[in-house]
Structures are given as C-alpha cells and as structure tokens.
Design an enzyme around this catalytic site. Structure first.
Site, PDB file in Angstrom:
ATOM      1  N   ASP A   1     114.112  80.374  28.094  1.00 13.33           N
ATOM      2  CA  ASP A   1     115.073  81.045  27.059  1.00 13.33           C
ATOM      3  C   ASP A   1     116.176  81.667  27.908  1.00 13.33           C
ATOM      4  O   ASP A   1     117.154  82.327  26.911  1.00 13.33           O
ATOM      5  CB  ASP A   1     114.100  82.027  26.296  1.00 13.33           C
ATOM      6  CG  ASP A   1     113.562  83.251  27.028  1.00 13.33           C
ATOM      7  OD1 ASP A   1     112.805  82.804  28.085  1.00 13.33           O
ATOM      8  OD2 ASP A   1     113.794  84.331  26.628  1.00 13.33           O
TER       9      ASP A   1
ATOM     10  N   ASP B   1     108.293  78.065  30.234  1.00  6.91           N
ATOM     11  CA  ASP B   1     108.273  79.790  30.559  1.00  6.91           C
ATOM     12  C   ASP B   1     107.283  80.529  29.416  1.00  6.91           C
ATOM     13  O   ASP B   1     107.002  79.748  28.565  1.00  6.91           O
ATOM     14  CB  ASP B   1     109.536  80.320  30.493  1.00  6.91           C
ATOM     15  CG  ASP B   1     109.678  81.820  30.568  1.00  6.91           C
ATOM     16  OD1 ASP B   1     109.290  82.383  31.486  1.00  6.91           O
ATOM     17  OD2 ASP B   1     110.532  82.392  29.772  1.00  6.91           O
ATOM     18  N   MET B   2     106.951  81.762  29.646  1.00  6.42           N
ATOM     19  CA  MET B   2     105.946  82.372  28.794  1.00  6.42           C
ATOM     20  C   MET B   2     106.731  83.224  27.734  1.00  6.42           C
ATOM     21  O   MET B   2     106.841  82.953  26.588  1.00  6.42           O
ATOM     22  CB  MET B   2     105.124  82.984  29.267  1.00  6.42           C
ATOM     23  CG  MET B   2     103.772  83.611  28.324  1.00  6.42           C
ATOM     24  SD  MET B   2     102.553  84.494  29.332  1.00  6.42           S
ATOM     25  CE  MET B   2     103.002  86.192  30.018  1.00  6.42           C
TER      26      MET B   2
END
Length: 218
Positions: A166, A9-10
């Site tokens: 996250d 994920d970014m």
C-alpha cells in the site's frame, strides 16, 4: 503471466491498521503539543528501524526518536490486543491462492511478535508459509531485502512472486526485488511517480482476484 508465490505487506494491506497507527502517532504529538506536518503520513508509512527513527526525530523535534517509537508500538499492541480489522477481500484472496497452490508469505516492517499476534488474532496465520519481519534484514523498505528474503523462505524466484503493498516505499522495494508488484492503496493515493513501478493498481482484493482469474496462469 506465471506466478508461484504471493507476498503481502501487513499494515494497510492485510489489516486496516494504518489508520490506527496514524491516530496513535497524532495522540503522541498532541500530548507533546506538536503539530505534525502534512508530509508525516507519507514519510512514516512503510518504514521501520533507523529510517523510522529519523522521520520521528524530524517531525517530533526530539534528539532520539526511539522513546516515541516505543510508546507508539506499546499503545498499538494494547489497541490490537482484542481485535484486528481485516481489509476487504483479504480472506477471499488468501483462500483463492491456497486453492491454486500458491505459496504465501507476509513481509512486514513490524516486529515479529506483533506480526504473529495479528495474524493469529485475525485467524489467518495458517495461510502463510513464512513470515518475515523488517528486523531480520539489513535494510528496510524501499530496499528490496525483505521481499528477497520472503521469496527465498517460500522457495520461489522473485520474478515469479506477486508483492502486494500500500505504500510507495513498499512498492519501490517490491519492484527493486524483481517481483511483480501490485499496489492496493490505503491512506495514500498513488502518485504519478510511483505508477511505473506497479504492475497493477487495485482498489481492493476483490479487484485483485478478478484480475487473477482473467489474466494470470500458474
């Protein structure tokens, strides 16, 4: 534990941008004289598209959340135009995976242009074999679509890919895709309910790399 791919994920994983997003959401709320409830952070993190719009409409008390969403994205684009803060251990884990021959992808709910701009600005774009945006799949997280697409793009089977997330929505998506899902918490601590969906829960990527060097095989 064998693996051939790593999917990241970014926001909140590669980059310390979730804090900036939250500041921006709250700026917009203050300008509208709205107090966002305590559940907003958990509700909005890891979402995009229709799901994000529903959250915005609920918490901002507006009939159409698209205007608020567009203003948030425009402000974020300006804020990140000069500097994108990288999370601890990210450069090290990317170098480690590349040395091991692991194929890597970014799978983010953000818009394609913003993903590419952030990766380029941070100087880490060349590590990734593929980039997948939430706009490219039918259903956003917690549906598995984005991680299945990312695994396909890098030519790996989902069960041989690690996913780093996250948010609880992201963790559920990675697990549903059949990937080995690792939570690296950012603003939200993992709940008891999400822990069974995680192979590991690590405080940062230094801890992730330590576990890879002791527990995993190519």
């Amino acid at each position: 534990m064998n693996y051939t791919g790593a999917i990241f994920d970014m926001d909140g994983v590669l980059f310390d941008t979730e804090r900036i997003y939250q500041e921006t959401w709250h700026e917009l709320a203050e300008e509208r004289r709205i107090e966002l409830g305590r559940g907003f952070l958990k509700a909005i993190t890891g979402t995009n598209g229709e799901r994000m719009r529903r959250v915005v409409e609920e918490y901002y008390q507006v009939p159409d959340g698209l205007t608020v969403m567009e203003e948030c994205m425009n402000r974020m684009k300006r804020k990140l135009s000069e500097h994108v803060p990288i999370k601890d251990g990210v450069c090290e884990i990317l170098h480690f995976f590349r040395e091991q021959g692991v194929r890597m992808a970014v799978a983010s709910s953000s818009l394609p242009g913003q993903i590419e701009a952030n990766l380029q600005r941070a100087g880490i774009r060349d590590y990734f074999n593929a980039v997948v945006s939430g706009t490219e799949v039918e259903s956003g997280k917690p549906a598995p679509d984005i991680f299945l697409r990312a695994a396909e793009r890098i030519g790996c089977r989902p069960e041989e890919c690690f996913v780093f997330e996250d948010s609880e929505n992201g963790v559920r998506a990675g697990h549903a895709a059949g990937c080995i899902t690792v939570m690296v918490p950012d603003l939200i601590e993992p709940s008891e309910a999400i822990q069974p969906y995680c192979a590991w829960i690590c405080r940062d990527f230094f801890e992730v790399q330590l576990l890879f060097t002791t527990r995993c095989e190519l």
